[in-house]
Write a protein that holds these residues in place. Structure first.
Motif, mmCIF file in Angstrom:
data_model
loop_
_atom_site.group_PDB
_atom_site.id
_atom_site.type_symbol
_atom_site.label_atom_id
_atom_site.label_comp_id
_atom_site.label_asym_id
_atom_site.label_seq_id
_atom_site.Cartn_x
_atom_site.Cartn_y
_atom_site.Cartn_z
ATOM 1 N N GLU A 1 0.833 -1.209 0.000
ATOM 2 C CA GLU A 1 0.000 0.000 0.000
ATOM 3 C C GLU A 1 0.863 1.253 0.000
ATOM 4 N N HIS A 2 1.905 1.268 0.828
ATOM 5 C CA HIS A 2 2.760 2.452 0.900
ATOM 6 C C HIS A 2 3.661 2.593 -0.325
ATOM 7 N N LEU A 3 3.857 1.509 -1.054
ATOM 8 C CA LEU A 3 4.610 1.580 -2.304
ATOM 9 C C LEU A 3 3.700 1.842 -3.497
ATOM 10 N N ASP A 4 2.395 1.971 -3.243
ATOM 11 C CA ASP A 4 1.413 2.203 -4.302
ATOM 12 C C ASP A 4 1.522 1.155 -5.403
ATOM 13 N N VAL A 5 1.670 -0.102 -4.990
ATOM 14 C CA VAL A 5 1.751 -1.209 -5.943
ATOM 15 C C VAL A 5 0.364 -1.452 -6.532
ATOM 16 N N PRO A 6 0.222 -1.560 -7.849
ATOM 17 C CA PRO A 6 -1.082 -1.860 -8.436
ATOM 18 C C PRO A 6 -1.674 -3.143 -7.852
ATOM 19 N N LEU A 7 -3.007 -3.218 -7.821
ATOM 20 C CA LEU A 7 -3.661 -4.345 -7.161
ATOM 21 C C LEU A 7 -3.265 -5.683 -7.766
ATOM 22 N N ARG A 8 -3.152 -5.736 -9.076
ATOM 23 C CA ARG A 8 -2.784 -7.000 -9.722
ATOM 24 C C ARG A 8 -1.411 -7.459 -9.242
ATOM 25 N N ASP A 9 -0.500 -6.514 -9.060
ATOM 26 C CA ASP A 9 0.850 -6.863 -8.614
ATOM 27 C C ASP A 9 0.890 -7.155 -7.119
ATOM 28 N N ARG A 10 -0.079 -6.630 -6.356
ATOM 29 C CA ARG A 10 -0.167 -7.025 -4.952
ATOM 30 C C ARG A 10 -0.539 -8.502 -4.849
ATOM 31 N N ASN A 11 -1.411 -8.959 -5.732
ATOM 32 C CA ASN A 11 -1.719 -10.392 -5.769
ATOM 33 C C ASN A 11 -0.464 -11.201 -6.088
ATOM 34 N N THR A 12 0.366 -10.690 -7.001
ATOM 35 C CA THR A 12 1.614 -11.373 -7.343
ATOM 36 C C THR A 12 2.528 -11.480 -6.131
ATOM 37 N N LEU A 13 2.633 -10.403 -5.357
ATOM 38 C CA LEU A 13 3.443 -10.428 -4.139
ATOM 39 C C LEU A 13 2.907 -11.463 -3.152
ATOM 40 N N LEU A 14 1.592 -11.502 -2.999
ATOM 41 C CA LEU A 14 0.988 -12.471 -2.080
ATOM 42 C C LEU A 14 1.282 -13.899 -2.516
ATOM 43 N N LEU A 15 1.150 -14.168 -3.810
ATOM 44 C CA LEU A 15 1.430 -15.512 -4.320
ATOM 45 C C LEU A 15 2.892 -15.888 -4.085
ATOM 46 N N ALA A 16 3.795 -14.916 -4.320
ATOM 47 C CA ALA A 16 5.218 -15.198 -4.129
ATOM 48 C C ALA A 16 5.546 -15.494 -2.669
ATOM 49 N N ALA A 17 4.726 -14.944 -1.752
ATOM 50 C CA ALA A 17 4.950 -15.184 -0.319
ATOM 51 C C ALA A 17 4.194 -16.409 0.183
ATOM 52 N N GLY A 18 3.446 -17.071 -0.731
ATOM 53 C CA GLY A 18 2.721 -18.280 -0.347
ATOM 54 C C GLY A 18 1.309 -18.038 0.134
ATOM 55 N N TYR A 19 0.781 -16.816 -0.086
ATOM 56 C CA TYR A 19 -0.577 -16.504 0.333
ATOM 57 C C TYR A 19 -1.514 -16.482 -0.872
ATOM 58 N N ALA A 20 -2.797 -16.673 -0.601
ATOM 59 C CA ALA A 20 -3.803 -16.593 -1.659
ATOM 60 C C ALA A 20 -4.033 -15.129 -2.036
ATOM 61 N N PRO A 21 -4.306 -14.863 -3.297
ATOM 62 C CA PRO A 21 -4.625 -13.485 -3.700
ATOM 63 C C PRO A 21 -5.881 -12.992 -2.974
ATOM 64 N N VAL A 22 -5.947 -11.693 -2.717
ATOM 65 C CA VAL A 22 -7.117 -11.140 -2.031
ATOM 66 C C VAL A 22 -7.940 -10.232 -2.936
ATOM 67 N N PHE A 23 -7.361 -9.780 -4.033
ATOM 68 C CA PHE A 23 -8.089 -8.872 -4.926
ATOM 69 C C PHE A 23 -8.686 -9.675 -6.075
ATOM 70 N N GLN A 24 -9.989 -9.607 -6.209
ATOM 71 C CA GLN A 24 -10.702 -10.366 -7.216
ATOM 72 C C GLN A 24 -10.834 -9.555 -8.506
ATOM 73 N N GLU A 25 -11.264 -10.235 -9.560
ATOM 74 C CA GLU A 25 -11.413 -9.599 -10.874
ATOM 75 C C GLU A 25 -12.776 -9.970 -11.440
ATOM 76 N N LYS A 26 -13.720 -9.057 -11.317
ATOM 77 C CA LYS A 26 -15.073 -9.286 -11.817
ATOM 78 C C LYS A 26 -15.175 -8.844 -13.270
ATOM 79 N N ALA A 27 -15.973 -9.552 -14.033
ATOM 80 C CA ALA A 27 -16.231 -9.156 -15.414
ATOM 81 C C ALA A 27 -17.079 -7.891 -15.434
ATOM 82 N N LEU A 28 -16.965 -7.142 -16.507
ATOM 83 C CA LEU A 28 -17.722 -5.898 -16.592
ATOM 84 C C LEU A 28 -19.227 -6.126 -16.604
ATOM 85 N N ASP A 29 -19.650 -7.323 -17.044
ATOM 86 C CA ASP A 29 -21.093 -7.597 -17.056
ATOM 87 C C ASP A 29 -21.582 -8.209 -15.750
ATOM 88 N N ASP A 30 -20.714 -8.296 -14.745
ATOM 89 C CA ASP A 30 -21.133 -8.774 -13.430
ATOM 90 C C ASP A 30 -22.078 -7.739 -12.815
#
Length: 263
Positions: free
Chosen positions: A60-89
């Motif tokens: 958050e303090h590095l202003d990392v884009p949400l998609r890349d925050r998921n990448t950081l979580l995966l690299a640390a062994g955690y599940a992603p927390v930011f979801q990706e809904k379709a525009l027609d959701d």
């Protein structure tokens, strides 16, 4: 970053890369996050495994884009927390309603909405009338990409008076984004191969009275000049919403303003 690449990556070096991109020291990041510089150093070198909460705080303090925050979580062994809904959701309906209001309210000036890959999600009538006139139909077939639309020889390129400047501006920005988002790399390679009959500056040095690079566009027997602005959804917590961009164009001179307003 692919799943295999994430599995091979270590969270510490990834975090260090983002810190260096933002141009801050370990001590500065530690002060922002309320931890010790020693702890940040240990995380970056792999001597300390950050908790999910700590990793998200640092991101958050590095202003990392949400998609890349998921990448950081995966690299640390955690599940992603930011979801990706379709525009027609159905959950995205308020977002699309807001977008339509912005596009409608911006008339008689052109505006459009782009997704994370710079595909056109929506546009208003002035954009369609002024920017897509004479564009080959295959460039407008969904998902129409705005960078391809602008730079393709069958697109807007023949009508852009200062094409060399805009090609340099757009490709430099795309290269910077593609370095972080591998989904954009094939598009960057494709656009590099498009012809351009104007000099493309490696570095634009502004003149003494120059405050911007306008988009100078031939429209019929007229030359119109635009300046662009970009808006995003600042509190988004969904990947699709976070990557939406509203690009609005305004007249850059009185002649263009008079034509657009009919005055």
């Amino acid at each position: 970053m692919t799943v295999d690449a994430v599995e091979r990556a270590q969270v510490g070096p990834l975090l260090a890369q983002w810190r260096r991109r933002r141009g801050i020291s370990q001590l500065e990041l530690a002060n922002l996050a309320g931890v010790s510089a020693r702890h940040v150093g240990f995380v970056e070198t792999g001597r300390s495994q950050p908790s999910r909460e700590m990793l998200l705080r640092l991101a958050e303090h590095l202003d990392v884009p949400l998609r890349d925050r998921n990448t950081l979580l995966l690299a640390a062994g955690y599940a992603p927390v930011f979801q990706e809904k379709a525009l027609d959701d159905p959950a995205m309906r308020p977002v699309l309603d807001a977008v339509r209001r912005v596009l409608h309210g911006h008339r008689p000036y052109p505006a459009l909405v782009l997704d994370g890959r710079r595909n056109i999600v929506a546009s208003n009538e002035p954009f369609d009338r002024l920017f897509t006139a004479g564009v080959a139909p295959h460039l407008l077939a969904p998902p129409a990409n705005v960078l391809r639309l602008v730079l393709h020889p069958d697109g807007m390129a023949p009508r852009i008076v200062n094409l060399g400047q805009w090609r340099a501006k757009l490709l430099t920005g795309l290269a910077r984004r593609a370095a972080l988002d591998e989904r954009l790399r094939p598009l960057h390679e494709e656009l590099l191969g498009y012809p351009c009959d104007q000099p493309v500056p490696e570095l634009h040095v502004p003149g003494p009275d120059e405050i911007m690079i306008p988009l100078e566009l031939r429209h019929g027997d007229r030359e119109l000049s635009f300046i662009g602005t970009i808006a995003t959804f600042g509190t988004a917590r969904d990947l699709t919403m976070a990557e939406l961009i509203i690009e609005s164009f305004f007249p850059a001179d009185d002649r263009t303003a008079a034509y657009l307003t009919g005055s």
